[in-house]
Design a protein around this motif. Structure first.
Motif, PDB file in Angstrom:
ATOM      1  N   THR A   1      -6.108   1.998   0.326  1.00 51.22           N
ATOM      2  CA  THR A   1      -6.668   0.765   0.870  1.00 51.22           C
ATOM      3  C   THR A   1      -8.147   0.634   0.504  1.00 51.22           C
ATOM      4  O   THR A   1      -8.606  -0.435   0.098  1.00 51.22           O
ATOM      5  CB  THR A   1      -6.486   0.725   2.401  1.00 51.22           C
TER       6      THR A   1
ATOM      7  N   VAL B   1       0.822  -1.210   0.000  1.00 52.07           N
ATOM      8  CA  VAL B   1       0.000   0.000   0.000  1.00 52.07           C
ATOM      9  C   VAL B   1       0.858   1.263   0.000  1.00 52.07           C
ATOM     10  O   VAL B   1       0.548   2.224  -0.705  1.00 52.07           O
ATOM     11  CB  VAL B   1      -0.974  -0.014   1.198  1.00 52.07           C
TER      12      VAL B   1
ATOM     13  N   TRP C   1      -0.210  -6.235  -3.736  1.00 57.21           N
ATOM     14  CA  TRP C   1      -1.320  -6.073  -4.686  1.00 57.21           C
ATOM     15  C   TRP C   1      -0.799  -6.036  -6.117  1.00 57.21           C
ATOM     16  O   TRP C   1       0.239  -5.468  -6.393  1.00 57.21           O
ATOM     17  CB  TRP C   1      -2.044  -4.757  -4.399  1.00 57.21           C
TER      18      TRP C   1
ATOM     19  N   GLY D   1      -2.563   6.814   1.808  1.00 58.03           N
ATOM     20  CA  GLY D   1      -2.551   5.377   2.081  1.00 58.03           C
ATOM     21  C   GLY D   1      -3.897   4.795   2.458  1.00 58.03           C
ATOM     22  O   GLY D   1      -4.289   3.734   1.959  1.00 58.03           O
TER      23      GLY D   1
END
Length: 137
Positions: free
Chosen positions: A113, A98, A132, A109
């Motif tokens: 998310t 992230v 991710w 941040g």
């Protein structure tokens, strides 16, 4: 919207307060055998929460139209929306955490998310223990 919560958890406590205020509640149900899903099932049963199975369910619960969040891909002033910036910060091959996605996208941040959650429900991103990635499709 609660994605994972135990039978007794802070998320469930917050959901109870939201229900008392008349806020829309959603829960992503997990396996009935999982302790981490017990709170989500409790929200559905005891707090009249909505069952969330896709990003479309979230948009419907929030009263948004069929768009990727509250803003379209390019706003009227020519700026790219945050969902597109987060998606563009991802690779299809290299997982990113992230903090790295936030740095690359210029989005805070906690917002990264949230957008990753929406994009995952849409099937546009996936995550694993390394981070991710954007899906190939």
């Amino acid at each position: 919207m609660v994605v994972e919560a135990g039978w007794r958890s802070g998320s469930l406590n917050t959901a109870g307060h939201a229900a008392a205020l008349g806020r829309a509640l959603g829960a992503v149900p997990g396996p009935v055998t999982s302790a981490a899903s017990a709170g989500c099932h409790r929200i559905l049963r005891e707090y009249d929460g909505r069952c969330i199975t896709s990003a479309e369910d979230v948009r419907e619960m929030l009263g948004w139209s069929n768009q990727a969040g509250p803003a379209v891909a390019v706003e009227g002033d020519g700026r790219t929306d945050d969902a597109t910036r987060v998606l563009d910060a991802l690779s299809t091959r290299t997982p990113r955490n992230v903090a790295e996605i936030a740095r690359r996208s210029g989005v805070a941040g906690e917002e990264v998310t949230a957008w990753l959650g929406f994009l995952e429900l849409d099937g546009r991103v996936v995550s694993d223990e390394r981070g991710w990635r954007r899906t190939a499709s």
